[in-house]
Every structure is written in structure tokens, then in C-alpha cells.
Design a protein around this motif. Structure first.
Motif, PDB file in Angstrom:
ATOM      1  N   GLY A   1       1.028  -1.238   0.046  1.00  0.00           N
ATOM      2  CA  GLY A   1       0.016  -0.087   0.119  1.00  0.00           C
ATOM      3  C   GLY A   1       0.907   1.364  -0.070  1.00  0.00           C
ATOM      4  O   GLY A   1       1.906   1.325   0.585  1.00  0.00           O
ATOM      5  N   SER A   2       0.296   2.251  -0.792  1.00  0.00           N
ATOM      6  CA  SER A   2       1.240   3.495  -0.625  1.00  0.00           C
ATOM      7  C   SER A   2       0.400   4.605  -0.897  1.00  0.00           C
ATOM      8  O   SER A   2      -0.720   4.617  -1.138  1.00  0.00           O
TER       9      SER A   2
ATOM     10  N   VAL B   1       3.516   1.009   2.858  1.00  0.00           N
ATOM     11  CA  VAL B   1       3.291   0.028   3.851  1.00  0.00           C
ATOM     12  C   VAL B   1       3.498  -1.340   3.146  1.00  0.00           C
ATOM     13  O   VAL B   1       3.099  -1.594   2.054  1.00  0.00           O
ATOM     14  N   TYR B   2       4.256  -2.170   3.856  1.00  0.00           N
ATOM     15  CA  TYR B   2       4.608  -3.887   3.918  1.00  0.00           C
ATOM     16  C   TYR B   2       3.997  -4.643   4.750  1.00  0.00           C
ATOM     17  O   TYR B   2       4.194  -4.260   6.112  1.00  0.00           O
ATOM     18  N   GLY B   3       2.977  -5.514   4.442  1.00  0.00           N
ATOM     19  CA  GLY B   3       2.571  -6.106   5.051  1.00  0.00           C
ATOM     20  C   GLY B   3       1.213  -6.464   5.588  1.00  0.00           C
ATOM     21  O   GLY B   3       0.515  -5.678   4.688  1.00  0.00           O
ATOM     22  N   PRO B   4       0.490  -7.305   6.304  1.00  0.00           N
ATOM     23  CA  PRO B   4       1.214  -7.774   7.352  1.00  0.00           C
ATOM     24  C   PRO B   4       2.237  -8.812   6.551  1.00  0.00           C
ATOM     25  O   PRO B   4       1.725  -9.439   5.866  1.00  0.00           O
ATOM     26  N   ARG B   5       3.303  -9.103   7.288  1.00  0.00           N
ATOM     27  CA  ARG B   5       4.235  -9.980   6.750  1.00  0.00           C
ATOM     28  C   ARG B   5       5.070 -10.655   7.969  1.00  0.00           C
ATOM     29  O   ARG B   5       4.822 -10.336   9.025  1.00  0.00           O
TER      30      ARG B   5
ATOM     31  N   VAL C   1      -3.665   6.488   4.688  1.00  0.00           N
ATOM     32  CA  VAL C   1      -4.015   6.375   3.483  1.00  0.00           C
ATOM     33  C   VAL C   1      -3.370   5.040   2.951  1.00  0.00           C
ATOM     34  O   VAL C   1      -3.842   4.050   2.193  1.00  0.00           O
ATOM     35  N   ALA C   2      -1.909   4.966   3.156  1.00  0.00           N
ATOM     36  CA  ALA C   2      -1.142   3.690   2.600  1.00  0.00           C
ATOM     37  C   ALA C   2      -1.697   2.409   3.266  1.00  0.00           C
ATOM     38  O   ALA C   2      -1.895   1.367   2.718  1.00  0.00           O
ATOM     39  N   LEU C   3      -1.752   2.653   4.529  1.00  0.00           N
ATOM     40  CA  LEU C   3      -2.317   1.360   5.412  1.00  0.00           C
ATOM     41  C   LEU C   3      -3.736   0.976   4.823  1.00  0.00           C
ATOM     42  O   LEU C   3      -3.856  -0.069   4.562  1.00  0.00           O
ATOM     43  N   ALA C   4      -4.769   2.084   4.764  1.00  0.00           N
ATOM     44  CA  ALA C   4      -5.842   1.458   4.191  1.00  0.00           C
ATOM     45  C   ALA C   4      -5.834   0.960   2.713  1.00  0.00           C
ATOM     46  O   ALA C   4      -6.352  -0.129   2.284  1.00  0.00           O
TER      47      ALA C   4
END
Lengths: 240, 231
Positions: free
Chosen positions: A37-38, A52-56, A142-145
Motif C-alpha cells: 500500500g502506498s 506499507v508492507y505487510g502484514p508479513r 492512506v497507505a495502510l488503508a
């Protein structure tokens, strides 16, 4: 830049804004292909990127939490983001901002849905003009969403302050340098819960309350732009 | 009372409904109100509220059929990468569906590193430790074929309504497909050209998952690829 004699002339600020006006705001979601996400946020002369990377899977393993995901944030300023070249790498200031950013975002995320995993948030400041931590939090939400991480609400963030004895919204670099007070705030707009509040300078109780009201109003506008950015990303695909 | 329409795009924190609705994934309840927790399409069915997510990782669920890659082995089984934050654990006895005497039998003859396995999620515990089994027909180690990875949220689109998309891909593309819920897809076929055409089609489905009339467009695209080149 020399210190101007007055920061507010005829009720207008140096850049022609009213005291309760935000700088021009532009939010875009999903701009980085490789990230889960970005988002990018442009607030006046500020340019901030969040990925955002993950959940990983959590590495190193000993930092895993058996019952919840771990949120990790990194706030970083590019060497060319400020007038005088910033020495690259984490410093006292960015370590602190990373920490408060994490604490501002954590309350909205359903981290308990992803035990033993990690969610990484990277905030890169490309161009800075005061209020980068708040722009960073706005972008990170916003990236997390955009990454599909479940959350209770979004986090909107803005700074308020005092210049020439006037309470103003969203300070620029000049206003931050020569003003008396700077107070960044992050909150969940739906329930008006504050998740970040820092203050540099002084406010009387009345001024503080007035500033808080102004911040709420600013966050409402940012909240609208955040939702709009997410809608737009998927609306384009719909209309193809 | 509902505040959004069926199939409407919602964002986190958006009010969906008020009252006694049943809330499933993608939404949460706060007192009487129901809010969305992810970006997705509202799926409203009578009293049931669910948000179809548009983005996100694969989270293992009991009963899902997944396709995994062997990344490690241990005393009595293997660890599978499932394109998810969590790895899966497959015991030899769950692969062969019989008791295995580990002292007498060398389990390395059944699976080795890098093998692709079709398996079913047998159980997931609260710490997200995933137990797999591969006893049903068509499960276990995969021979030949091509592995394609797409976003797990797009898997329902690859299958289509009552398997319509999957049938199109298999019939027109002259291939056999096995779709894992985790977004990993195996393709087997005789004609390498058509295999590549199906891969292209899958990537197209991933890109244009929100659009309507996708099955027809995939059909057309595959027909075109088929007519262009022979063997």
C-alpha cells in the motif's frame, strides 16, 4: 530568508492564507507498485511519500508477539528535503518522530487479527516546509488503508500554532521559525479522539482550546481528502 | 437502517448500517453502528453485512485449498510458503494419509525443497499456526505445469460466478487450472502458446477485477490468441 516584520498583514498570512486556512492539499493513493500500500501527500511545499508492507512474517523472530501484529514505523528525511543538506540516516529527531507516528497510528489498527506478523510503514519526506510529521501520518494512514490493513477509522493530522498572537492552522516553515507556538495534532475524526499531541512554545488555556477547535476543523478537511483519494484509486478501475 | 447500497465502494471508518445486523469480515460493530474496516465493496445480504476487500494478504482459513511451495523440512514433515504472512506445516502422515514410521522410512522421498503442493488447510490456531493436509484426490505434489501468483483478493474473480470464468479459461485456453485460495494458480496444458495466453488472461483479470463483462473479454482475448498461431 530574513525575518519579516509581521507574519500577518491585514488578516492575511505571508502566503496570502486566512488564519484558519489549510495549504493546498493533494493526496494520491497507490502510487508505488512494489509496496502493498502506498500514498503521497502534498501539503503546500511539503512532499511526503508513505509505503506499507505487510502484514508479513516478522524478522527478527524474537520480536514477534504471539497475540498481535507489530507495527514498525520509519520517518526519514531525504538529504535534499531541506535548505541545508541534511546528513542522511536516523538522528535524534527522526527517531522520535518515528516513535510518535507509530503511537499515533496503532490505536486505529486491528493488529490483533494478525498475530506473529509485522506491518512496516516507511515515511519518506522529499520536500519539507514545516508540518512533515503530520503530513507523514496523513500519508501513512492512506497507505495502510490502501494495503488492506483493517482499521477502525483513519487518522488525520495537522499542526496549529500561534503567530503574532493569532491562532493559525497549518504553519509554514517561516511561521514555525518566527512564530511563538507550534502544536501538531493527529486524531480519529469520527470520534474526535486525539492520538498525537505535541507542543513547542506556550498557549494559555483559552488559546489552547481555540487551537484545538481549529485543529479539529483542519482534520475534517484532511479526512475528506483522504477518503476521496482512496475512492479515486478504485473509481478509475471501475469506469474502464 | 442501511447507509450504503449493495456493491458500493466503502472506506475504513465509513458508517454502513445501524441496528441488529450480522457482521462478518471487513466490518466491525460499535454499539448499534456498523462500520467498514477496509477499502472494499459492501456486500449486503438481508441481515448479513460483509465487505469484499480490494487489497490485502492471504490469511489462512480452515477448509481453504491452497497451493504452496516447500521451503523447509523438519523431522516429520515440511514447511510450505503460502504467499501469506504465515507458513503452513504439512506432516508426512497428513500427506500420505497413513501412519508413517519415521525410523524406518526416509520422508525425503516424498517431497523436497521447491516442490509445489496442493493442500487443504486442516486447522488454524489462535497463534496462526497453520496445519495442512493433502489427502484428497488431486492434492499433494504437483507434477509439471506453471505456477502463477496473483493477489489473493482477486481469486473469486478468477473462478467467476459458478465457475464461469474458470470454465472459460480451461475450455478456450485448452488448459487445466488449479486455483489456490492464496492466489497461487497452477496451469497445465499441451500448447505452450496457450499456457502463456492463459497467464496473460490471469494477469488481465487481476488488473481489471472491478470491471464488468470481464468473462466475455477474457473469452475474446483467448480466442484471438488461439486463432493467431497454430502449434
Amino acid at each position: 530568508m530574513e525575518k519579516p516584520e509581521k507574519l500577518i498583514v491585514d488578516g492575511k498570512r505571508l502566503d496570502g492564507r486566512a488564519p484558519d486556512e489549510l495549504r493546498p492539499l493533494k493526496i494520491e493513493a497507490g502510487i508505488l507498485k512494489r509496496a502493498d500500500g502506498s500514498a503521497s501527500v502534498e501539503l503546500g511545499a511539503n512532499k511526503v511519500l508513505a509505503a506499507v508492507y505487510g502484514p508479513r512474517e516478522m524478522h527478527p523472530r524474537h520480536l514477534q508477539q504471539p497475540d498481535t501484529a507489530v507495527l514498525r514505523c520509519r520517518y526519514n528525511m531525504a538529504p535534499f528535503s531541506v535548505d541545508e543538506r541534511k546528513r542522511p540516516g536516523p538522528d535524534r529527531r527522526s527517531v522520535e518522530i518515528s516513535k510518535v507516528t507509530r503511537e499515533a497510528l496503532e490505536p486505529v489498527l486491528f493488529l490483533e487479527l494478525y498475530p506473529r506478523s509485522a506491518i512496516d510503514v516507511f515515511i519518506e519526506v522529499l520536500q519539507a516546509d514545516a508540518g512533515t510529521r503530520t503530513a507523514g501520518i496523513t500519508a501513512a494512514t492512506v497507505a495502510l488503508a490502501d494495503a488492506g490493513v483493517p482499521m477502525r477509522d483513519m487518522i488525520s493530522s495537522v499542526a496549529v500554532g500561534k503567530i503574532d498572537d493569532t491562532i493559525v492552522l497549518d504553519l509554514t516553515k517561516a511561521e514555525d521559525n518566527w512564530g511563538t507556538t507550534d502544536m501538531p495534532i493527529a486524531m480519529m475524526p469520527r470520534k474526535k479522539l486525539i492520538t498525537l499531541l505535541q507542543m513547542d512554545g506556550h498557549f494559555t488555556k483559552e488559546e489552547f482550546e481555540q487551537a484545538l477547535d481549529l485543529a479539529f476543523k483542519g482534520c475534517e478537511q484532511i479526512y475528506g481528502a483522504q477518503r476521496q483519494a482512496l475512492r479515486e484509486k478504485y473509481a478509475i478501475k471501475k469506469g474502464e | 437502517m442501511l447507509h450504503v447500497q449493495n456493491r458500493e465502494l466503502v472506506v475504513p471508518g465509513q458508517l454502513i448500517a445501524e441496528g441488529g445486523y450480522r457482521v462478518y469480515e471487513g466490518a466491525f460493530r460499535e454499539g448499534k453502528q456498523v462500520y467498514a474496516s477496509v477499502v472494499g465493496l459492501a456486500d449486503l445480504h438481508g441481515q448479513d453485512i460483509r465487505i469484499i476487500p480490494l487489497q490485502g494478504r492471504y490469511i489462512p482459513k480452515r477448509g481453504d485449498v491452497v497451493i504452496g511451495v516447500v521451503v523447509d523440512s523438519h523431522y516429520s514433515g515440511w514447511i510450505l510458503d503460502m504467499n501469506s504472512p504465515y507458513t503452513g506445516n504439512l506432516f508426512v502422515s497428513d500427506l500420505l494419509q497413513r501412519k508413517v514410521d519415521l525410523v524406518r522410512e526416509d520422508i525425503n522421498q516424498y517431497l523436497s525443497m521447491g516442490d509445489v503442493v496442493v493442500a487443504k488447510v486442516k486447522d488454524v490456531d489462535e497463534r496462526m499456526r497453520v496445519l495442512l493436509e493433502a489427502g484428497e484426490p488431486g492434492m499433494g505434489r504437483v507434477e509439471g505445469g506453471k505456477l502463477v501468483k496473483i493477489s489473493p483478493t482477486k481469486v473469486p474473480r478468477v473462478i467467476g460466478r459458478k465457475g464461469s470464468m474458470l470454465n472459460t479459461l480451461q475450455d478456450v485456453g485448452e488448459c487445466r487450472l488449479r486455483v489456490g485460495q492464496n492466489g497461487q494458480i497452477m496451469i497445465w496444458g499441451r500448447n505452450p502458446r496457450m499456457i502463456n495466453a492463459v497467464v496473460e488472461a490471469l494477469l488481465m483479470i487481476e488488473r481489471e477485477a472491478h470491471t464488468s463483462g470481464l468473462t466475455d473479454r477474457v473469452h475474446l482475448m483467448l480466442e484471438k490468441m488461439k486463432s493467431e498461431g497454430g502449434e
